[in-house]
Design an enzyme around this catalytic site. Sequence first.
Site, PDB file in Angstrom:
ATOM      1  N   LYS A   1       0.844  -1.192   0.000  1.00  0.00           N
ATOM      2  CA  LYS A   1       0.000   0.000   0.000  1.00  0.00           C
ATOM      3  C   LYS A   1       0.886   1.252   0.000  1.00  0.00           C
ATOM      4  O   LYS A   1       2.094   1.177   0.212  1.00  0.00           O
ATOM      5  CB  LYS A   1      -0.927  -0.004   1.218  1.00  0.00           C
TER       6      LYS A   1
ATOM      7  N   ARG B   1     -11.225   1.313  13.927  1.00  0.00           N
ATOM      8  CA  ARG B   1     -11.151   1.906  12.598  1.00  0.00           C
ATOM      9  C   ARG B   1     -12.181   1.198  11.714  1.00  0.00           C
ATOM     10  O   ARG B   1     -13.268   1.706  11.489  1.00  0.00           O
ATOM     11  CB  ARG B   1      -9.747   1.769  12.003  1.00  0.00           C
TER      12      ARG B   1
ATOM     13  N   TYR C   1      16.652  29.895   7.994  1.00  0.00           N
ATOM     14  CA  TYR C   1      15.466  30.653   8.367  1.00  0.00           C
ATOM     15  C   TYR C   1      15.325  30.741   9.886  1.00  0.00           C
ATOM     16  O   TYR C   1      15.639  29.803  10.614  1.00  0.00           O
ATOM     17  CB  TYR C   1      14.206  29.991   7.795  1.00  0.00           C
TER      18      TYR C   1
ATOM     19  N   MET D   1      12.981  24.489   2.121  1.00  0.00           N
ATOM     20  CA  MET D   1      12.237  23.764   1.110  1.00  0.00           C
ATOM     21  C   MET D   1      13.151  22.927   0.219  1.00  0.00           C
ATOM     22  O   MET D   1      12.836  21.778  -0.116  1.00  0.00           O
ATOM     23  CB  MET D   1      11.434  24.731   0.239  1.00  0.00           C
TER      24      MET D   1
END
Length: 356
Positions: A35, A130, A253, A301
Amino acid sequence: MSRPIMAIINQTALQKNLSIVRNIASRSRLWAVIKANAYGHGIERVWKSLSYADGFALLNIHEALLLREKGFQKPILLLEGFFHPNDLTILHRYHLTTIVHSQWQIEALKKAHLSSPLDVYLKINCGMNRLGFQTKDVRAVWHQLQKSKNVGMVTLMAHFSKAESVQDVTESMTKLAQASKGLNCNISLANSAATLWHPRTHFQWVRPGIILYGVSPGGCLKNISSSGFLPVMTLSSKIIAIQRLVAGSQVGYSHNYRANRTQKIGIIACGYADGYPHHAPTGTPVMVAGSMTHTIGAISMDMMAVDLTTCPQARIGSLVELWGNNVRINDVASMSGTIGYELMCALSSRVPVTIE
């Protein structure tokens, strides 16, 4: 020249990991769970290396059809079942096995016009809440399925929410035993963790996922290091710039790293847009030119900074391992407050992938 970042998928490691699981659960048949696009590795890249498994388990019908078109003829299990009654025609045509977890699915099966029955996995809710039927309803649901001409073999299935816990596994198995008493059926319980640590859960089918890719289901390398599992995915890049800092210089940053001495740092072509965790803190392990070091400052990024103090040999163009054989993905994930599953699945489509 293209940007130097790259993911490498090691087919030999994948095959070895499958073989190890085979030996661990030697009396059970094995669903190879692929998956999430084979946990970020790419179904088209890995399916042949895993085809020694007894079947594939996944979520997406389109991925199942891809495997059939590629020539895979063994069973394929849809782990969330079907989502619309019309899907049953496709399941029948391509000989897919479906999980049944809700009453509406049973009603759809009863009404379907199929020329031969489908094998189903009856999902039981043992406390994870679930998918699945409550344990008190299992016998009634079982008999509904058995009476349907559209249903072939029925296998009971449940999922452990905390397979590293002996108590949790015992409680779930007790619930299952009570719910299935007197039913003559196959059972599938064991995910990666249960396959590794709880042999009594193996039954007729095991469902290993993350462990096939060489990553510990418990998030700790020591849990699998003695078993011989190998990481399948390596994320690598190169140094694209070098900066020399003086005491007090700030990096990245928000200036959340400040040098307290003269320091040489490398800038790596990898960032959170490539799938590296944005929240990785200063100190997250990285290997540069064969020497272990760590990140400094915020992950951008497209880039990150690493300390080159322990890597005097590093130059522009030096190879960097972000995770793989030396820097384990579980360690990067743990430092970043997440899990190895997420990092592999988050590998960006902009990262080139090669097979070796």
